[in-house]
Design a protein around this motif. Structure first.
Motif, mmCIF file in Angstrom:
data_model
loop_
_atom_site.group_PDB
_atom_site.id
_atom_site.type_symbol
_atom_site.label_atom_id
_atom_site.label_comp_id
_atom_site.label_asym_id
_atom_site.label_seq_id
_atom_site.Cartn_x
_atom_site.Cartn_y
_atom_site.Cartn_z
ATOM 1 N N GLU A 38 0.956 -1.169 -0.073
ATOM 2 C CA GLU A 38 0.228 -0.037 -0.007
ATOM 3 C C GLU A 38 1.012 1.302 -0.174
ATOM 4 O O GLU A 38 0.512 2.258 0.601
ATOM 5 C CB GLU A 38 -1.256 -0.069 1.117
ATOM 6 C CG GLU A 38 -1.994 -1.122 1.148
ATOM 7 C CD GLU A 38 -3.092 -1.107 2.270
ATOM 8 O OE1 GLU A 38 -3.087 -0.103 3.133
ATOM 9 O OE2 GLU A 38 -3.873 -1.999 2.221
ATOM 10 N N ARG A 39 1.935 1.280 -0.709
ATOM 11 C CA ARG A 39 2.795 2.181 -1.158
ATOM 12 C C ARG A 39 3.360 2.177 -2.348
ATOM 13 O O ARG A 39 3.286 1.367 -3.123
ATOM 14 C CB ARG A 39 4.041 2.080 -0.196
ATOM 15 C CG ARG A 39 4.024 2.277 1.285
ATOM 16 C CD ARG A 39 5.225 2.033 1.930
ATOM 17 N NE ARG A 39 4.983 2.014 3.229
ATOM 18 C CZ ARG A 39 5.210 3.137 4.197
ATOM 19 N NH1 ARG A 39 5.432 4.230 3.722
ATOM 20 N NH2 ARG A 39 4.841 2.968 5.544
ATOM 21 N N ILE A 40 3.857 3.649 -2.850
ATOM 22 C CA ILE A 40 4.628 3.239 -4.015
ATOM 23 C C ILE A 40 5.817 3.818 -3.895
ATOM 24 O O ILE A 40 6.476 4.330 -2.736
ATOM 25 C CB ILE A 40 3.775 4.761 -5.074
ATOM 26 C CG1 ILE A 40 3.497 5.966 -4.164
ATOM 27 C CG2 ILE A 40 2.444 4.063 -5.410
ATOM 28 C CD1 ILE A 40 4.452 7.089 -4.908
ATOM 29 N N TYR A 41 6.626 3.609 -4.989
ATOM 30 C CA TYR A 41 8.061 3.614 -4.691
ATOM 31 C C TYR A 41 8.771 4.275 -6.244
ATOM 32 O O TYR A 41 8.168 4.025 -7.125
ATOM 33 C CB TYR A 41 8.733 2.284 -4.599
ATOM 34 C CG TYR A 41 8.328 1.577 -3.479
ATOM 35 C CD1 TYR A 41 8.973 1.865 -2.064
ATOM 36 C CD2 TYR A 41 7.415 0.622 -3.224
ATOM 37 C CE1 TYR A 41 8.327 1.170 -0.947
ATOM 38 C CE2 TYR A 41 6.995 -0.014 -2.384
ATOM 39 C CZ TYR A 41 7.403 0.382 -0.896
ATOM 40 O OH TYR A 41 7.137 -0.347 0.044
ATOM 41 N N LEU A 42 9.669 4.892 -5.941
ATOM 42 C CA LEU A 42 10.475 5.153 -7.265
ATOM 43 C C LEU A 42 11.399 3.976 -7.534
ATOM 44 O O LEU A 42 12.094 3.634 -6.551
ATOM 45 C CB LEU A 42 11.716 6.512 -6.883
ATOM 46 C CG LEU A 42 10.964 7.738 -6.528
ATOM 47 C CD1 LEU A 42 11.681 8.925 -6.179
ATOM 48 C CD2 LEU A 42 10.130 8.151 -8.062
ATOM 49 N N THR A 43 11.294 3.638 -8.561
ATOM 50 C CA THR A 43 11.706 2.398 -9.163
ATOM 51 C C THR A 43 13.157 2.502 -10.029
ATOM 52 O O THR A 43 13.565 1.416 -10.768
ATOM 53 C CB THR A 43 10.732 1.517 -9.914
ATOM 54 O OG1 THR A 43 10.496 2.198 -10.837
ATOM 55 C CG2 THR A 43 9.859 1.195 -8.853
#
Length: 85
Positions: free
Chosen positions: A22-27
Motif C-alpha cells: 500500500e505504498r508507491i516507490y521510485l523504481t
C-alpha cells in the motif's frame, strides 16, 4: 488534494509490491540520492547526470521532471492511481 498516476515499473513488475505494501516507490535502478536535500529541479537534474553518468541531456531532464514532484509536491492525503498491466 491531487491525484497522481503511477506505473509500477516499466512493465508493471512492481505492481504486486505497490499493492501489497500500500505504498508507491521510485523504481529507478540505484537511485540513492537523498531527494530531501535537493533544493531545485535543476540541482536534481545535475545530480542525475552525474550519478548515472548520462550523455543524453533529455534523459536527465525527463527523469528530473518525473522525480521532482514525487519528492517535493506530493502530500499526505493525495490519491494515487496505479495502472495495471
Amino acid at each position: 488534494m491531487t491525484v497522481w498516476l503511477f506505473r509500477a515499473g516499466k512493465q508493471g513488475e512492481f505492481e504486486n509490491k505497490f499493492l501489497e505494501d500500500e505504498r508507491i516507490y521510485l523504481t529507478w535502478d540505484e537511485l540513492n540520492i537523498d531527494l530531501r536535500g535537493i533544493e531545485s529541479k535543476e540541482t536534481l537534474y545535475k545530480s542525475l547526470v552525474k550519478h548515472y553518468d548520462l550523455d543524453k541531456e533529455k534523459t536527465a531532464i525527463n527523469w528530473a521532471s518525473q522525480i521532482w514532484p514525487i519528492a517535493h509536491a506530493m502530500e499526505q492525503g493525495d490519491l494515487v492511481a496505479c495502472t495495471k498491466k
